[in-house]
Write an enzyme that holds these catalytic residues in place. Structure first.
Site, short mmCIF file in Angstrom:
data_model
loop_
_atom_site.label_atom_id
_atom_site.label_comp_id
_atom_site.label_asym_id
_atom_site.label_seq_id
_atom_site.Cartn_x
_atom_site.Cartn_y
_atom_site.Cartn_z
N ASP A 289 -7.68 -0.72 4.94
CA ASP A 289 -6.71 -0.43 3.87
C ASP A 289 -5.80 -1.65 3.76
O ASP A 289 -5.85 -2.56 4.60
CB ASP A 289 -5.92 0.84 4.25
CG ASP A 289 -4.86 1.22 3.21
OD1 ASP A 289 -4.98 0.80 2.04
OD2 ASP A 289 -3.90 1.95 3.57
N ARG B 272 -12.31 12.11 -4.06
CA ARG B 272 -10.92 12.58 -4.17
C ARG B 272 -10.88 13.80 -5.09
O ARG B 272 -10.20 14.79 -4.82
CB ARG B 272 -10.01 11.47 -4.75
CG ARG B 272 -9.80 10.27 -3.82
CD ARG B 272 -9.00 10.63 -2.60
NE ARG B 272 -7.69 11.18 -2.94
CZ ARG B 272 -6.60 10.48 -3.26
NH1 ARG B 272 -6.65 9.17 -3.23
NH2 ARG B 272 -5.46 11.08 -3.55
N HIS C 219 -1.55 10.54 4.41
CA HIS C 219 -2.28 10.63 3.14
C HIS C 219 -3.44 11.62 3.33
O HIS C 219 -4.62 11.24 3.33
CB HIS C 219 -2.79 9.24 2.74
CG HIS C 219 -3.16 9.12 1.28
ND1 HIS C 219 -3.09 10.17 0.40
CD2 HIS C 219 -3.63 8.05 0.57
CE1 HIS C 219 -3.49 9.76 -0.80
NE2 HIS C 219 -3.82 8.48 -0.72
N ARG D 44 3.95 12.42 -4.50
CA ARG D 44 3.77 11.14 -3.80
C ARG D 44 5.15 10.57 -3.59
O ARG D 44 5.85 10.24 -4.57
CB ARG D 44 2.88 10.20 -4.61
CG ARG D 44 2.91 8.77 -4.09
CD ARG D 44 1.84 7.90 -4.69
NE ARG D 44 0.54 8.23 -4.12
CZ ARG D 44 -0.55 7.48 -4.24
NH1 ARG D 44 -0.50 6.34 -4.89
NH2 ARG D 44 -1.69 7.85 -3.69
N GLN E 115 -6.52 11.86 0.87
CA GLN E 115 -7.46 10.76 1.06
C GLN E 115 -8.37 11.06 2.26
O GLN E 115 -9.59 10.90 2.18
CB GLN E 115 -6.69 9.45 1.30
CG GLN E 115 -7.57 8.24 1.47
CD GLN E 115 -8.31 7.90 0.18
OE1 GLN E 115 -7.70 7.77 -0.86
NE2 GLN E 115 -9.62 7.75 0.25
N CYS F 149 -9.74 3.06 1.00
CA CYS F 149 -9.17 4.10 0.13
C CYS F 149 -8.88 3.58 -1.27
O CYS F 149 -8.73 4.36 -2.20
CB CYS F 149 -7.90 4.65 0.77
SG CYS F 149 -6.66 3.39 1.06
N1 CP Z 1 -6.33 5.86 -2.67
C1 CP Z 1 -5.31 6.22 -3.48
O1 CP Z 1 -4.49 7.09 -3.15
O2 CP Z 1 -5.27 5.56 -4.67
P1 CP Z 1 -4.03 5.54 -5.69
O3 CP Z 1 -2.90 4.88 -4.97
O4 CP Z 1 -4.51 4.77 -6.86
O5 CP Z 1 -3.69 6.97 -6.03
N1 NVA Z 2 -1.41 2.54 2.72
C1 NVA Z 2 -1.37 2.42 1.27
C2 NVA Z 2 -2.32 3.39 0.65
C3 NVA Z 2 -2.43 3.34 -0.85
C4 NVA Z 2 -3.35 4.39 -1.40
C5 NVA Z 2 0.05 2.65 0.79
O1 NVA Z 2 0.73 3.53 1.34
O2 NVA Z 2 0.50 1.93 -0.11
#
Ligand code: CP
Ligand code: NVA
Length: 305
Positions: A224, A292, A129, A102, A132, A264
């Site tokens: 989101d 997930r 993502h 990430r 997701q 999400c």
């Molecule tokens: N939706 C998602 O990716 O959640 P987290 O940021 O908690 O991993």
């Molecule tokens: N769009 C958000 C998603 C978190 C799961 C971010 O990137 O922070």
């Protein structure tokens, strides 16, 4: 399929196969447990940003498949800071059989794949993502029995989650609409990428500025956060700009009567979604969260099995 970084690199058949595999693995798990397809294998999990679902679902998923996962937080390996991405990639490839990362900068994922010799999985970047999105189309498939022909409207920021979801829906022949304020919609390049996929499957992609127009007839209303990780300095401006895009009862009344609501998570209740809607019987947000686990098992088995 060597990596799982950018949905644009795959075919409709590959995305369909992942959804089918996820359904099988979910059923197998519910029937008593998964076969140890990743016995003795280790997944390195690199996190430059916080996470709940991604971190826990990958770790638990590896355990269910007979393997294990290592959590490497931002203060530990300093991806691209303490050490170059290329050196991190080559070192992790010596110890582990896969890397899930990430990151802030999407290029760090492509560099990990370029320099490492094990599969790389995108656990969220500034641009995409895909894990997701895979869980989301799995959820839509479970609710409607298909994604083909389903009308999915994303309300809010044309961000990483929206873009990956649009691609996944297009791969499966669904109709994707984004409702976003001017300046936060998909770029022309992104629209072309999605339209190119949709052309091959009978899907469509549309942009709207007015959220009510965008959700008219929608089977899925998705939202989101208005402020993604790394955009905290823009919070005040974003909260003002996105106010008309809140998913609340008034907006949902414009959608199909049986529409479901997706998010999400994490949700900022009272901002992009009201409590009333997030906790309503139309909401499938925790089914999405559970999926997930199952969707990522399909990715892990496909890449590392
Ligand atoms: N939706 C998602 O990716 O959640 P987290 O940021 O908690 O991993
Ligand atoms: N769009 C958000 C998603 C978190 C799961 C971010 O990137 O922070």
């Amino acid at each position: 399929m060597q990596h799982f970084i950018d949905l644009a690199d795959y075919s409709s058949a590959e995305i369909r196969a992942l959804v089918a595999r996820a359904l099988e693995l979910k059923q197998e798990w519910k029937n008593g447990g998964n076969a140890p397809l990743l016995k003795g294998k280790v997944l390195a999990m690199v996190f430059q940003k916080p996470s709940l679902r991604t971190r826990v679902s990958f770790d638990v998923g590896m355990q269910h498949l007979g393997g294990s996962a290592l959590n490497l937080g931002p203060d530990e390996i300093g991806l691209g800071k303490r050490e170059s991405v290329a050196d991190v990639a080559r070192s992790l490839s010596a110890f582990t059989q896969g890397i899930m990362a990430r990151v802030f900068d999407h290029d760090h994922l492509t560099q990990l794949a370029e320099w490492g010799s094990v599969p790389v999985i995108n656990g969220l970047s500034d641009l995409q993502h895909p894990c997701q999105a895979l869980a989301d189309v799995l959820t839509i498939h479970e609710v409607f029995g298909k994604v083909e022909g389903v009308r999915v409207t994303f309300v809010g920021d044309g961000n990483n989650v929206a873009f990956s979801l649009a691609q996944a829906v297009a791969y499966l022949g669904g109709h994707f609409t984004l409702a976003a304020p001017r300046g936060y919609e998909f770029s022309e390049e992104r629209m072309d990428t999605i339209a190119e996929i949709a052309e091959t499957t009978g899907g469509t992609v549309q942009l709207f500025e007015d959220p009510q127009d965008a959700v008219r007839g929608a089977h899925v209303v998705y939202t989101d956060t208005w402020v993604s990780m790394g955009q905290e300095h823009e919070t005040q401006r974003r909260l003002r700009t996105f106010q008309p895009y809140q998913v609340n009862r008034d907006l949902l009344n414009c959608a199909d009567r049986d529409a479901i609501v997706m998010h999400c998570l994490p949700a900022h209740r009272g901002q992009e979604i009201t409590d009333e809607i997030a906790d309503s019987r139309q909401s499938v947000v925790f089914q999405q969260a559970e999926n997930r686990l199952h969707a990522q098992k399909a990715v892990l088995v496909t890449l590392m099995g």
